[in-house]
Design a protein around this motif. Sequence first.
Motif, PDB file in Angstrom:
ATOM      1  N   GLY A  24      34.254  51.603  45.465  1.00  0.00           N
ATOM      2  CA  GLY A  24      35.224  52.070  44.485  1.00  0.00           C
ATOM      3  C   GLY A  24      34.587  52.535  43.190  1.00  0.00           C
ATOM      4  N   PRO A  25      35.422  52.970  42.254  1.00  0.00           N
ATOM      5  CA  PRO A  25      34.911  53.545  41.002  1.00  0.00           C
ATOM      6  C   PRO A  25      34.202  52.524  40.110  1.00  0.00           C
ATOM      7  CG  PRO A  25      37.302  53.332  40.916  1.00  0.00           C
ATOM      8  CD  PRO A  25      36.878  53.002  42.324  1.00  0.00           C
ATOM      9  N   ARG A  26      34.400  51.241  40.324  1.00  0.00           N
ATOM     10  CA  ARG A  26      33.763  50.207  39.506  1.00  0.00           C
ATOM     11  C   ARG A  26      32.634  49.515  40.248  1.00  0.00           C
ATOM     12  NH1 ARG A  26      39.755  48.798  38.436  1.00  0.00           N
ATOM     13  NH2 ARG A  26      40.170  50.160  36.681  1.00  0.00           N
ATOM     14  N   HIS A  27      32.124  50.145  41.332  1.00  0.00           N
ATOM     15  CA  HIS A  27      31.101  49.497  42.152  1.00  0.00           C
ATOM     16  C   HIS A  27      29.849  49.192  41.330  1.00  0.00           C
ATOM     17  CE1 HIS A  27      29.569  53.617  42.319  1.00  0.00           C
ATOM     18  NE2 HIS A  27      28.412  53.083  42.647  1.00  0.00           N
ATOM     19  N   GLY A  28      29.150  48.150  41.741  1.00  0.00           N
ATOM     20  CA  GLY A  28      27.906  47.765  41.091  1.00  0.00           C
ATOM     21  C   GLY A  28      27.920  46.311  40.668  1.00  0.00           C
ATOM     22  N   GLU A  50      30.711  46.750  27.822  1.00  0.00           N
ATOM     23  CA  GLU A  50      31.811  45.957  28.354  1.00  0.00           C
ATOM     24  C   GLU A  50      33.038  46.827  28.580  1.00  0.00           C
ATOM     25  OE1 GLU A  50      32.642  42.500  25.995  1.00  0.00           O
ATOM     26  OE2 GLU A  50      30.720  41.582  26.496  1.00  0.00           O
ATOM     27  N   PHE A  51      33.768  46.497  29.632  1.00  0.00           N
ATOM     28  CA  PHE A  51      34.981  47.213  29.994  1.00  0.00           C
ATOM     29  C   PHE A  51      36.060  46.201  30.313  1.00  0.00           C
ATOM     30  CE2 PHE A  51      31.323  49.736  31.096  1.00  0.00           C
ATOM     31  CZ  PHE A  51      31.635  50.989  30.583  1.00  0.00           C
ATOM     32  N   CYS A  52      37.278  46.452  29.814  1.00  0.00           N
ATOM     33  CA  CYS A  52      38.414  45.577  30.070  1.00  0.00           C
ATOM     34  C   CYS A  52      39.393  46.309  30.990  1.00  0.00           C
ATOM     35  CB  CYS A  52      39.084  45.210  28.744  1.00  0.00           C
ATOM     36  SG  CYS A  52      40.405  44.010  28.932  1.00  0.00           S
ATOM     37  N   TRP A  53      39.698  45.696  32.127  1.00  0.00           N
ATOM     38  CA  TRP A  53      40.576  46.293  33.116  1.00  0.00           C
ATOM     39  C   TRP A  53      41.632  45.291  33.548  1.00  0.00           C
ATOM     40  CZ3 TRP A  53      35.225  47.341  35.101  1.00  0.00           C
ATOM     41  CH2 TRP A  53      34.795  48.624  34.773  1.00  0.00           C
ATOM     42  N   ASP A  54      42.720  45.805  34.136  1.00  0.00           N
ATOM     43  CA  ASP A  54      43.663  44.932  34.820  1.00  0.00           C
ATOM     44  C   ASP A  54      42.906  44.238  35.949  1.00  0.00           C
ATOM     45  OD1 ASP A  54      45.782  45.778  33.236  1.00  0.00           O
ATOM     46  OD2 ASP A  54      46.446  47.291  34.681  1.00  0.00           O
ATOM     47  N   ARG A  55      43.271  43.016  36.248  1.00  0.00           N
ATOM     48  CA  ARG A  55      42.612  42.314  37.359  1.00  0.00           C
ATOM     49  C   ARG A  55      42.833  43.095  38.643  1.00  0.00           C
ATOM     50  NH1 ARG A  55      41.966  36.105  37.193  1.00  0.00           N
ATOM     51  NH2 ARG A  55      41.688  35.727  34.977  1.00  0.00           N
ATOM     52  N   PHE A  56      41.772  43.217  39.437  1.00  0.00           N
ATOM     53  CA  PHE A  56      41.845  44.080  40.615  1.00  0.00           C
ATOM     54  C   PHE A  56      41.066  43.559  41.809  1.00  0.00           C
ATOM     55  CE2 PHE A  56      38.277  45.310  38.050  1.00  0.00           C
ATOM     56  CZ  PHE A  56      37.254  45.466  38.970  1.00  0.00           C
ATOM     57  N   CYS A  57      40.288  42.516  41.689  1.00  0.00           N
ATOM     58  CA  CYS A  57      39.393  42.083  42.764  1.00  0.00           C
ATOM     59  C   CYS A  57      39.999  40.990  43.627  1.00  0.00           C
ATOM     60  CB  CYS A  57      38.076  41.574  42.189  1.00  0.00           C
ATOM     61  SG  CYS A  57      37.034  42.867  41.534  1.00  0.00           S
ATOM     62  N   TYR A  58      39.657  41.035  44.882  1.00  0.00           N
ATOM     63  CA  TYR A  58      40.062  40.035  45.852  1.00  0.00           C
ATOM     64  C   TYR A  58      38.823  39.598  46.614  1.00  0.00           C
ATOM     65  CZ  TYR A  58      44.616  41.746  44.646  1.00  0.00           C
ATOM     66  OH  TYR A  58      45.721  42.091  43.945  1.00  0.00           O
ATOM     67  N   GLN A  59      38.731  38.318  46.926  1.00  0.00           N
ATOM     68  CA  GLN A  59      37.548  37.799  47.600  1.00  0.00           C
ATOM     69  C   GLN A  59      37.553  38.183  49.063  1.00  0.00           C
ATOM     70  OE1 GLN A  59      36.966  33.608  47.332  1.00  0.00           O
ATOM     71  NE2 GLN A  59      34.949  33.718  48.221  1.00  0.00           N
TER      72      GLN A  59
END
Length: 74
Positions: A24-28, A50-59
């Motif tokens: 995805g666009p935030r990979h790394g 630093e970047f602030c985003w809505d929570r988006f990750c799932y394990q």
Amino acid sequence: MLTHVTIFTPYPFTVGEKIHISEGPRHGDWIVAGLDDKKITLRCPVSGKEFCWDRFCYQVETREQEWPQNMKTT
């Protein structure tokens, strides 16, 4: 009737955690710099930005790997 369902669970981040986003666009590679109920702040371990985003990750999985990884540019 029973059917196959995929369940996604929000990942319980902790400040200071080292993570790798594989796609995805935030990979790394990132360091979790801040959290609240709706937002996550991630810091790049190389640039320090630093970047602030809505929570988006799932394990999906956890594993041992080199961090941060050297990214090849094409």
